[in-house]
Design a protein around this motif. Structure first.
Motif, PDB file in Angstrom:
ATOM      1  N   ALA A   1       0.835  -1.208   0.000  1.00 55.98           N
ATOM      2  CA  ALA A   1       0.000   0.000   0.000  1.00 55.98           C
ATOM      3  C   ALA A   1       0.869   1.256   0.000  1.00 55.98           C
ATOM      4  O   ALA A   1       1.975   1.265   0.528  1.00 55.98           O
ATOM      5  CB  ALA A   1      -0.908   0.020   1.219  1.00 55.98           C
ATOM      6  N   ARG A   2       0.360   2.286  -0.587  1.00 62.68           N
ATOM      7  CA  ARG A   2       1.000   3.605  -0.534  1.00 62.68           C
ATOM      8  C   ARG A   2       0.034   4.536   0.193  1.00 62.68           C
ATOM      9  O   ARG A   2      -1.078   4.769  -0.277  1.00 62.68           O
ATOM     10  CB  ARG A   2       1.280   4.124  -1.935  1.00 62.68           C
ATOM     11  CG  ARG A   2       1.930   5.479  -1.915  1.00 62.68           C
ATOM     12  CD  ARG A   2       2.156   6.015  -3.315  1.00 62.68           C
ATOM     13  NE  ARG A   2       2.598   7.375  -3.251  1.00 62.68           N
ATOM     14  CZ  ARG A   2       3.698   7.840  -3.805  1.00 62.68           C
ATOM     15  NH1 ARG A   2       4.455   7.030  -4.511  1.00 62.68           N
ATOM     16  NH2 ARG A   2       4.034   9.090  -3.689  1.00 62.68           N
ATOM     17  N   ILE A   3       0.455   5.019   1.349  1.00 63.22           N
ATOM     18  CA  ILE A   3      -0.385   5.881   2.172  1.00 63.22           C
ATOM     19  C   ILE A   3       0.087   7.312   1.974  1.00 63.22           C
ATOM     20  O   ILE A   3       1.202   7.667   2.361  1.00 63.22           O
ATOM     21  CB  ILE A   3      -0.295   5.502   3.671  1.00 63.22           C
ATOM     22  CG1 ILE A   3      -0.534   4.013   3.883  1.00 63.22           C
ATOM     23  CG2 ILE A   3      -1.237   6.350   4.500  1.00 63.22           C
ATOM     24  CD1 ILE A   3      -1.890   3.519   3.493  1.00 63.22           C
ATOM     25  N   SER A   4      -0.742   8.141   1.351  1.00 68.37           N
ATOM     26  CA  SER A   4      -0.378   9.552   1.174  1.00 68.37           C
ATOM     27  C   SER A   4      -0.848  10.314   2.411  1.00 68.37           C
ATOM     28  O   SER A   4      -1.897  10.039   2.970  1.00 68.37           O
ATOM     29  CB  SER A   4      -1.003  10.123  -0.094  1.00 68.37           C
ATOM     30  OG  SER A   4      -2.398  10.041  -0.043  1.00 68.37           O
ATOM     31  N   GLY A   5      -0.025  11.239   2.860  1.00 71.05           N
ATOM     32  CA  GLY A   5      -0.333  11.941   4.101  1.00 71.05           C
ATOM     33  C   GLY A   5       0.094  11.092   5.285  1.00 71.05           C
ATOM     34  O   GLY A   5       0.807  10.108   5.160  1.00 71.05           O
ATOM     35  N   ARG A   6      -0.370  11.474   6.448  1.00 69.21           N
ATOM     36  CA  ARG A   6      -0.007  10.789   7.694  1.00 69.21           C
ATOM     37  C   ARG A   6      -1.109   9.803   8.061  1.00 69.21           C
ATOM     38  O   ARG A   6      -2.285  10.133   7.998  1.00 69.21           O
ATOM     39  CB  ARG A   6       0.162  11.827   8.792  1.00 69.21           C
ATOM     40  CG  ARG A   6       0.599  11.274  10.101  1.00 69.21           C
ATOM     41  CD  ARG A   6       0.987  12.439  11.023  1.00 69.21           C
ATOM     42  NE  ARG A   6       1.801  11.984  12.108  1.00 69.21           N
ATOM     43  CZ  ARG A   6       3.094  11.714  12.025  1.00 69.21           C
ATOM     44  NH1 ARG A   6       3.725  11.868  10.896  1.00 69.21           N
ATOM     45  NH2 ARG A   6       3.762  11.303  13.065  1.00 69.21           N
ATOM     46  N   LEU A   7      -0.730   8.597   8.481  1.00 72.72           N
ATOM     47  CA  LEU A   7      -1.691   7.630   9.001  1.00 72.72           C
ATOM     48  C   LEU A   7      -1.809   7.903  10.492  1.00 72.72           C
ATOM     49  O   LEU A   7      -0.910   7.608  11.273  1.00 72.72           O
ATOM     50  CB  LEU A   7      -1.221   6.198   8.741  1.00 72.72           C
ATOM     51  CG  LEU A   7      -2.135   5.094   9.262  1.00 72.72           C
ATOM     52  CD1 LEU A   7      -3.531   5.203   8.664  1.00 72.72           C
ATOM     53  CD2 LEU A   7      -1.535   3.730   8.964  1.00 72.72           C
ATOM     54  N   ASP A   8      -2.922   8.509  10.895  1.00 71.18           N
ATOM     55  CA  ASP A   8      -3.112   8.947  12.277  1.00 71.18           C
ATOM     56  C   ASP A   8      -3.982   7.949  13.028  1.00 71.18           C
ATOM     57  O   ASP A   8      -5.197   7.930  12.860  1.00 71.18           O
ATOM     58  CB  ASP A   8      -3.747  10.334  12.293  1.00 71.18           C
ATOM     59  CG  ASP A   8      -3.860  10.911  13.691  1.00 71.18           C
ATOM     60  OD1 ASP A   8      -3.436  10.253  14.662  1.00 71.18           O
ATOM     61  OD2 ASP A   8      -4.382  12.041  13.820  1.00 71.18           O
ATOM     62  N   LEU A   9      -3.350   7.133  13.837  1.00 66.76           N
ATOM     63  CA  LEU A   9      -4.056   6.171  14.681  1.00 66.76           C
ATOM     64  C   LEU A   9      -3.902   6.534  16.160  1.00 66.76           C
ATOM     65  O   LEU A   9      -4.137   5.713  17.035  1.00 66.76           O
ATOM     66  CB  LEU A   9      -3.519   4.754  14.433  1.00 66.76           C
ATOM     67  CG  LEU A   9      -3.691   4.221  13.018  1.00 66.76           C
ATOM     68  CD1 LEU A   9      -2.991   2.879  12.860  1.00 66.76           C
ATOM     69  CD2 LEU A   9      -5.154   4.101  12.650  1.00 66.76           C
TER      70      LEU A   9
ATOM     71  N   ASP B   1       5.901  -4.180   2.831  1.00 71.13           N
ATOM     72  CA  ASP B   1       6.248  -3.487   1.589  1.00 71.13           C
ATOM     73  C   ASP B   1       5.339  -2.288   1.338  1.00 71.13           C
ATOM     74  O   ASP B   1       4.948  -2.017   0.201  1.00 71.13           O
ATOM     75  CB  ASP B   1       6.199  -4.439   0.389  1.00 71.13           C
ATOM     76  CG  ASP B   1       7.223  -5.542   0.491  1.00 71.13           C
ATOM     77  OD1 ASP B   1       8.321  -5.262   1.011  1.00 71.13           O
ATOM     78  OD2 ASP B   1       6.937  -6.667   0.056  1.00 71.13           O
ATOM     79  N   CYS B   2       4.989  -1.577   2.412  1.00 66.17           N
ATOM     80  CA  CYS B   2       4.134  -0.391   2.299  1.00 66.17           C
ATOM     81  C   CYS B   2       4.994   0.870   2.364  1.00 66.17           C
ATOM     82  O   CYS B   2       6.092   0.861   2.917  1.00 66.17           O
ATOM     83  CB  CYS B   2       3.095  -0.370   3.413  1.00 66.17           C
ATOM     84  SG  CYS B   2       1.918  -1.734   3.320  1.00 66.17           S
ATOM     85  N   TRP B   3       4.464   1.945   1.809  1.00 68.86           N
ATOM     86  CA  TRP B   3       5.166   3.224   1.806  1.00 68.86           C
ATOM     87  C   TRP B   3       4.269   4.259   2.463  1.00 68.86           C
ATOM     88  O   TRP B   3       3.121   4.448   2.048  1.00 68.86           O
ATOM     89  CB  TRP B   3       5.484   3.623   0.365  1.00 68.86           C
ATOM     90  CG  TRP B   3       6.334   4.834   0.264  1.00 68.86           C
ATOM     91  CD1 TRP B   3       7.694   4.893   0.394  1.00 68.86           C
ATOM     92  CD2 TRP B   3       5.906   6.165   0.012  1.00 68.86           C
ATOM     93  NE1 TRP B   3       8.133   6.173   0.220  1.00 68.86           N
ATOM     94  CE2 TRP B   3       7.041   6.989  -0.003  1.00 68.86           C
ATOM     95  CE3 TRP B   3       4.671   6.754  -0.191  1.00 68.86           C
ATOM     96  CZ2 TRP B   3       6.983   8.348  -0.211  1.00 68.86           C
ATOM     97  CZ3 TRP B   3       4.599   8.115  -0.404  1.00 68.86           C
ATOM     98  CH2 TRP B   3       5.751   8.890  -0.415  1.00 68.86           C
ATOM     99  N   PHE B   4       4.785   4.893   3.522  1.00 66.08           N
ATOM    100  CA  PHE B   4       4.043   5.917   4.251  1.00 66.08           C
ATOM    101  C   PHE B   4       4.680   7.262   3.959  1.00 66.08           C
ATOM    102  O   PHE B   4       5.822   7.506   4.340  1.00 66.08           O
ATOM    103  CB  PHE B   4       4.070   5.627   5.752  1.00 66.08           C
ATOM    104  CG  PHE B   4       3.400   4.326   6.111  1.00 66.08           C
ATOM    105  CD1 PHE B   4       2.045   4.293   6.367  1.00 66.08           C
ATOM    106  CD2 PHE B   4       4.118   3.151   6.166  1.00 66.08           C
ATOM    107  CE1 PHE B   4       1.414   3.111   6.680  1.00 66.08           C
ATOM    108  CE2 PHE B   4       3.507   1.955   6.489  1.00 66.08           C
ATOM    109  CZ  PHE B   4       2.149   1.938   6.747  1.00 66.08           C
ATOM    110  N   GLU B   5       3.933   8.126   3.298  1.00 65.17           N
ATOM    111  CA  GLU B   5       4.461   9.430   2.890  1.00 65.17           C
ATOM    112  C   GLU B   5       4.929  10.262   4.070  1.00 65.17           C
ATOM    113  O   GLU B   5       5.977  10.896   4.022  1.00 65.17           O
ATOM    114  CB  GLU B   5       3.375  10.169   2.113  1.00 65.17           C
ATOM    115  CG  GLU B   5       3.811  11.481   1.516  1.00 65.17           C
ATOM    116  CD  GLU B   5       2.688  12.099   0.712  1.00 65.17           C
ATOM    117  OE1 GLU B   5       1.960  12.930   1.278  1.00 65.17           O
ATOM    118  OE2 GLU B   5       2.532  11.725  -0.457  1.00 65.17           O
TER     119      GLU B   5
END
Length: 50
Positions: free
Chosen positions: A12-20, A33-37
Motif C-alpha cells: 500500500a502507498r499511504i499519502s499523508g499521515r496515518l493517524d491512529l 512493503d508499504c510506503w508511508f508518505e
C-alpha cells in the motif's frame, strides 16, 4: 481452525499521515512493503488483543 483476525496492508502507498493516535486497536496490524508518505502516529494507541 479459524484464522486470527488482523489488518493486513501489502504494497500500500499511504499519502499523508496515518493517524491512529489514541485509537484502541483490537487486532494485530501488519504492513508489508508499504510506503508511508508522512509516517504513522501511534501516540496513545491502546493495543487490546490477546
Amino acid at each position: 481452525m479459524s484464522q486470527p483476525r488482523r489488518a493486513v496492508g501489502h504494497g500500500a502507498r499511504i499519502s499523508g499521515r496515518l493517524d491512529l493516535a489514541g485509537v484502541p486497536i483490537g487486532h494485530p496490524l501488519w504492513f508489508e512493503d508499504c510506503w508511508f508518505e508522512e509516517g504513522v502516529d501511534l501516540f496513545g494507541t491502546v493495543l487490546a488483543w490477546r
